[in-house]
Design a protein around this motif. Structure first.
Motif, PDB file in Angstrom:
ATOM      1  N   UNK A 239       0.828  -1.210   0.000  1.00  0.00           N
ATOM      2  CA  UNK A 239       0.000   0.000   0.000  1.00  0.00           C
ATOM      3  C   UNK A 239       0.860   1.257   0.000  1.00  0.00           C
ATOM      4  N   UNK A 240       1.914   1.233  -0.812  1.00  0.00           N
ATOM      5  CA  UNK A 240       2.780   2.393  -0.996  1.00  0.00           C
ATOM      6  C   UNK A 240       2.442   3.024  -2.348  1.00  0.00           C
ATOM      7  N   UNK A 241       2.171   4.324  -2.409  1.00  0.00           N
ATOM      8  CA  UNK A 241       1.763   4.948  -3.670  1.00  0.00           C
ATOM      9  C   UNK A 241       2.885   4.982  -4.700  1.00  0.00           C
ATOM     10  N   UNK A 242       2.578   4.523  -5.902  1.00  0.00           N
ATOM     11  CA  UNK A 242       3.550   4.497  -6.989  1.00  0.00           C
ATOM     12  C   UNK A 242       3.164   5.553  -8.020  1.00  0.00           C
ATOM     13  N   UNK A 243       3.995   6.578  -8.136  1.00  0.00           N
ATOM     14  CA  UNK A 243       3.703   7.631  -9.099  1.00  0.00           C
ATOM     15  C   UNK A 243       3.976   7.173 -10.523  1.00  0.00           C
ATOM     16  N   UNK A 244       5.074   6.412 -10.718  1.00  0.00           N
ATOM     17  CA  UNK A 244       5.420   5.956 -12.069  1.00  0.00           C
ATOM     18  C   UNK A 244       6.327   4.744 -11.981  1.00  0.00           C
ATOM     19  N   UNK A 245       6.305   3.946 -13.026  1.00  0.00           N
ATOM     20  CA  UNK A 245       7.252   2.848 -13.177  1.00  0.00           C
ATOM     21  C   UNK A 245       7.690   2.830 -14.639  1.00  0.00           C
ATOM     22  N   UNK A 246       8.441   1.792 -15.027  1.00  0.00           N
ATOM     23  CA  UNK A 246       8.894   1.685 -16.414  1.00  0.00           C
ATOM     24  C   UNK A 246       8.210   0.489 -17.072  1.00  0.00           C
ATOM     25  N   UNK A 247       8.158   0.470 -18.406  1.00  0.00           N
ATOM     26  CA  UNK A 247       7.592  -0.698 -19.087  1.00  0.00           C
ATOM     27  C   UNK A 247       8.393  -1.957 -18.783  1.00  0.00           C
ATOM     28  N   UNK A 248       7.774  -3.089 -18.991  1.00  0.00           N
ATOM     29  CA  UNK A 248       8.457  -4.361 -18.767  1.00  0.00           C
ATOM     30  C   UNK A 248       9.617  -4.532 -19.738  1.00  0.00           C
ATOM     31  N   UNK A 249       9.427  -4.065 -20.964  1.00  0.00           N
ATOM     32  CA  UNK A 249      10.443  -4.149 -22.006  1.00  0.00           C
ATOM     33  C   UNK A 249      10.998  -2.765 -22.306  1.00  0.00           C
ATOM     34  N   UNK A 250      12.313  -2.651 -22.427  1.00  0.00           N
ATOM     35  CA  UNK A 250      12.901  -1.399 -22.890  1.00  0.00           C
ATOM     36  C   UNK A 250      12.333  -1.073 -24.269  1.00  0.00           C
ATOM     37  N   UNK A 251      12.014   0.204 -24.480  1.00  0.00           N
ATOM     38  CA  UNK A 251      11.411   0.700 -25.725  1.00  0.00           C
ATOM     39  C   UNK A 251       9.960   0.263 -25.902  1.00  0.00           C
ATOM     40  N   UNK A 252       9.383  -0.386 -24.886  1.00  0.00           N
ATOM     41  CA  UNK A 252       7.972  -0.748 -24.960  1.00  0.00           C
ATOM     42  C   UNK A 252       7.094   0.384 -24.456  1.00  0.00           C
ATOM     43  N   UNK A 253       5.820   0.341 -24.813  1.00  0.00           N
ATOM     44  CA  UNK A 253       4.927   1.428 -24.387  1.00  0.00           C
ATOM     45  C   UNK A 253       4.390   1.205 -22.973  1.00  0.00           C
ATOM     46  N   UNK A 254       4.459  -0.024 -22.486  1.00  0.00           N
ATOM     47  CA  UNK A 254       4.079  -0.286 -21.110  1.00  0.00           C
ATOM     48  C   UNK A 254       2.671  -0.808 -20.951  1.00  0.00           C
ATOM     49  N   UNK A 255       2.521  -1.769 -20.059  1.00  0.00           N
ATOM     50  CA  UNK A 255       1.214  -2.342 -19.740  1.00  0.00           C
ATOM     51  C   UNK A 255       1.248  -2.795 -18.285  1.00  0.00           C
ATOM     52  N   UNK A 256       0.214  -2.465 -17.545  1.00  0.00           N
ATOM     53  CA  UNK A 256       0.152  -2.868 -16.152  1.00  0.00           C
ATOM     54  C   UNK A 256       0.017  -4.380 -16.042  1.00  0.00           C
ATOM     55  N   UNK A 257       0.661  -4.953 -15.037  1.00  0.00           N
ATOM     56  CA  UNK A 257       0.474  -6.369 -14.762  1.00  0.00           C
ATOM     57  C   UNK A 257      -0.978  -6.603 -14.343  1.00  0.00           C
ATOM     58  N   UNK A 258      -1.585  -7.693 -14.805  1.00  0.00           N
ATOM     59  CA  UNK A 258      -2.959  -7.965 -14.368  1.00  0.00           C
ATOM     60  C   UNK A 258      -3.060  -8.172 -12.868  1.00  0.00           C
ATOM     61  N   UNK A 259      -1.936  -8.458 -12.227  1.00  0.00           N
ATOM     62  CA  UNK A 259      -1.948  -8.694 -10.785  1.00  0.00           C
ATOM     63  C   UNK A 259      -2.010  -7.399  -9.981  1.00  0.00           C
ATOM     64  N   UNK A 260      -1.657  -6.259 -10.611  1.00  0.00           N
ATOM     65  CA  UNK A 260      -1.760  -4.993  -9.876  1.00  0.00           C
ATOM     66  C   UNK A 260      -2.303  -3.841 -10.723  1.00  0.00           C
ATOM     67  N   UNK A 261      -2.984  -4.177 -11.804  1.00  0.00           N
ATOM     68  CA  UNK A 261      -3.529  -3.130 -12.679  1.00  0.00           C
ATOM     69  C   UNK A 261      -4.551  -2.255 -11.953  1.00  0.00           C
ATOM     70  N   UNK A 262      -5.393  -2.872 -11.142  1.00  0.00           N
ATOM     71  CA  UNK A 262      -6.423  -2.115 -10.419  1.00  0.00           C
ATOM     72  C   UNK A 262      -5.772  -1.093  -9.496  1.00  0.00           C
ATOM     73  N   UNK A 263      -4.771  -1.516  -8.733  1.00  0.00           N
ATOM     74  CA  UNK A 263      -4.097  -0.613  -7.799  1.00  0.00           C
ATOM     75  C   UNK A 263      -3.346   0.489  -8.539  1.00  0.00           C
ATOM     76  N   UNK A 264      -2.745   0.143  -9.675  1.00  0.00           N
ATOM     77  CA  UNK A 264      -2.018   1.145 -10.461  1.00  0.00           C
ATOM     78  C   UNK A 264      -2.954   2.238 -10.970  1.00  0.00           C
ATOM     79  N   UNK A 265      -4.131   1.849 -11.409  1.00  0.00           N
ATOM     80  CA  UNK A 265      -5.095   2.837 -11.904  1.00  0.00           C
ATOM     81  C   UNK A 265      -5.590   3.717 -10.756  1.00  0.00           C
TER      82      UNK A 265
END
Length: 328
Positions: free
Chosen positions: A72-98
């Motif tokens: 329960x620590x607020x995350x302002x930003x992270x990086x994509x899983x792949x370098x040069x990728x546009x990024x997608x939230x993991x389904x395991x924490x997409x709700x919390x990220x949004x």
């Protein structure tokens, strides 16, 4: 590297903050208050004073972000899983990220975008982990530390338990959260072990990049050790093969196709992609080398989703569900 103007801006901000503290606190009581609002974290890169209740955390490894949501620590930003990728939230924490309004920072094979990180005004940066993100963070550690207190999860913390424990206890002071999660995981391991009939063993593990390069997994760390906990025995492929670990991760070794044909002779094998579902058993079976392997011939070659390779807590829990469903 930060441009000189940016470095100067960071220095000026720090100087103004110090001046403001001194002007408003001639008694020195503010030092005590400040100390109460920070904790000192010992890392492989030195001691770091971090805020006890950070509000604008930047996470420079997609694979580490899940721990912060669990804590329960607020995350302002992270990086994509792949370098040069546009990024997608993991389904395991997409709700919390949004809910947090988490965004993706630009990230390339050349490194992190330091100006984009600076623009977010983080009060804490968390980076490191396994592989390339750690290598890149080490290169610019001083620059990151100029922006905000920076904690790197070092290479010695090579599995989800050690990473989660370090972040929960040392960095965020929430060891009770880690203890609850660990107890839940151990309970689930016991359930799955009792419910399954393991495939013929010992087993080996193969991960494939998008260009088809194959890597074996070192059997006593990471993913294979999670399988061992439920009674699926990893073969000593790395220990007996005279291989060298690949890169800085310490959990994989490269295999040429020819070498794979000579080495992956175990009764069962698990196959996964690296940073994406790059291949599967059905595709590999069409290759004469892989199709001829004992596990493929006897139909004991099994697909795994790519995200289990360096899974965090939530992904490791999901892996237990996969194992139970396949072998119960």
């Amino acid at each position: 590297m930060l441009a000189p103007a940016r470095l100067l801006a960071v220095a000026l901000v720090a100087a103004l903050a110090l001046t403001g503290c001194a002007a408003s606190d001639s008694s020195g009581d503010g030092d005590k208050a400040s100390a109460a609002k920070t904790r000192t974290v010992r890392t492989d890169y030195g001691e770091v004073k971090v805020p006890t209740e950070p509000e604008r955390v930047v996470v420079l490894n997609h694979a580490l972000a899940g721990y912060l949501y669990d804590l329960d620590v607020p995350v302002r930003a992270t990086i994509p899983e792949d370098a040069d990728g546009k990024g997608e939230f993991s389904p395991h924490w997409a709700k919390e990220a949004k809910e947090d309004g988490t965004t993706f920072l630009p990230w390339s094979v050349d490194g992190f975008d330091l100006e984009a990180i600076l623009a977010l005004d983080p009060d804490l940066i968390v980076g490191g982990g396994i592989g390339f993100p750690l290598f890149q963070a080490e290169k610019v550690y001083d620059d990151l530390s100029d922006i905000a207190p920076t904690v790197l999860v070092g290479k010695k913390l090579g599995d989800w338990r050690s990473q989660f424990s370090f972040l929960a206890d040392d960095v965020f002071g929430k060891v009770d959260v880690y203890d609850r999660h660990l107890a839940a995981y151990d309970e689930r391991v016991t359930e799955v072990k009792a419910a399954i009939t393991p495939p013929p063993g010992p087993v080996s593990f193969l991960a494939f990049t998008g260009d088809g390069t194959a890597y074996g997994l070192v059997e006593n760390v990471g993913l294979p050790s999670e399988f061992e906990k439920v009674g699926i025995e990893p073969a000593p492929v790395f220990a007996e093969g005279g291989f060298e670990v690949y890169g800085g991760g310490g959990d994989m070794f490269e295999l040429s196709t020819e070498k794979a044909g000579q080495t992956i002779t175990q009764p069962s094998v698990f196959v996964m992609g690296f940073n994406g579902d790059t291949t599967d058993v059905a595709t590999l079976r069409k290759n004469p080398v892989y199709g001829a392997l004992p596990a493929f011939r006897s139909h004991h070659a099994y697909d795994l989703p790519y995200w289990v390779l360096r899974g965090d807590y939530d992904e490791s829990m999901a892996l237990l569900d996969i194992i139970e469903k396949r072998f119960a």
